[in-house]
Design an enzyme around this catalytic site. Structure first.
Site: not given
Length: 274
Positions: A153, A166
């Site tokens: 990401s 995350y």
């Protein structure tokens, strides 16, 4: 001839979203597919996860492309289940050439981050990648090489307030990629990551995410959330589409990228440069 003609690809999180897009496009380009998904909800994830019917629909889309598919309901957090799932798929399809370790979840902790939320995130988004690769790499070696594409990401390249778990998991994916790439290079196995910005799938298209992005509003809509998503990116867009990430995965999986390894490829609308 397709760009991955005659190859066999493994895709985790294949029941919907990015995973379905990757699996179907790889099939369009000539690959048979091992499609794996949990098809169950996880308690700390604030939106519904995929279902067995979602996975069946992915299989139907692959079969429409005249390609073989093996679907397996398995949890990437479970090392033994992943080994069994990958072994079963390879036994049915004969080999393994491409791995898309795509399965992932998202949650947000703007206040105090509790231990279970942290654990679930690391178990799926980082340990799940490790379990997938551990199960797959022996088969890639037997095939004489291959391509592994891990989904990280833009949060793997920069920090974000409110979802440290995350961010930590996605940073870990890039670190693991760089080490694994060195460990398997002599086997002609390439290992890379794709690093998306927000992608318009069920992971962000839900009421919980709208509230995270616009905590200033009582009942925010997707249009309200787009304002915050756009602010993240350098290009004036709120998100990218699944096809944009799939294009990058296909490129890295194909022989067009035969000498590309240990790269963290942003598909991020410039967010990491803002």
């Amino acid at each position: 001839m397709g760009r991955v003609e005659g190859k066999v690809a493994l895709v985790t999180g294949a029941a919907r979203g990015q995973g379905r897009s990757h699996a179907v496009r790889l099939a369009e380009e000539g690959a048979s597919v091992i499609a794996i998904d949990i098809c169950e909800d996880i308690g700390t994830v604030p939106y519904a996860l995929s279902t067995e019917e979602d996975l069946a629909e992915t299989a139907r889309e692959i079969e429409k492309r005249d390609q073989r598919v093996v679907t397996v309901k398995a949890d990437v957090r479970d090392e033994a289940a992943m080994r069994e799932a990958v072994d079963r798929g390879v036994a049915e399809l004969g080999r393994l050439d491409i791995v898309s370790a795509n399965a992932g979840i998202f949650s947000c902790a703007p206040g105090e981050l509790d231990g279970q939320t942290w654990k679930d995130m690391i178990d799926v988004n980082l340990n799940g990648v490790f379990h997938t690769c551990k199960a797959a790499v022996p088969h890639l070696r037997r095939a004489g090489g291959g391509s592994v594409v891990l989904t990280s990401s833009c949060a793997g390249l920069m920090g974000f307030e409110g979802f440290a778990h995350y961010t930590a998991a996605k940073h870990g994916v890039i670190g693991y990629m760089r080490s694994l790439a060195k460990e398997v290079a002599n086997d002609f196995i390439r290992v890379n990551t794709v690093c998306p910005t927000s992608v318009f799938t069920d992971m962000i298209n839900n009421d919980a995410m709208f509230g995270i992005m616009r905590p200033d509003l009582e009942s925010p809509t997707v249009e309200d959330a787009m304002v915050s998503w756009t602010a993240i990116n350098l290009l004036p867009v709120p998100y990218v589409d699944v096809e944009d990430i799939t294009n990058a995965v296909l490129f890295l999986a194909s022989d067009e990228a035969r000498y590309i390894t240990s790269v963290a490829l942003p598909v991020d609308a410039g967010s990491t440069q803002k």
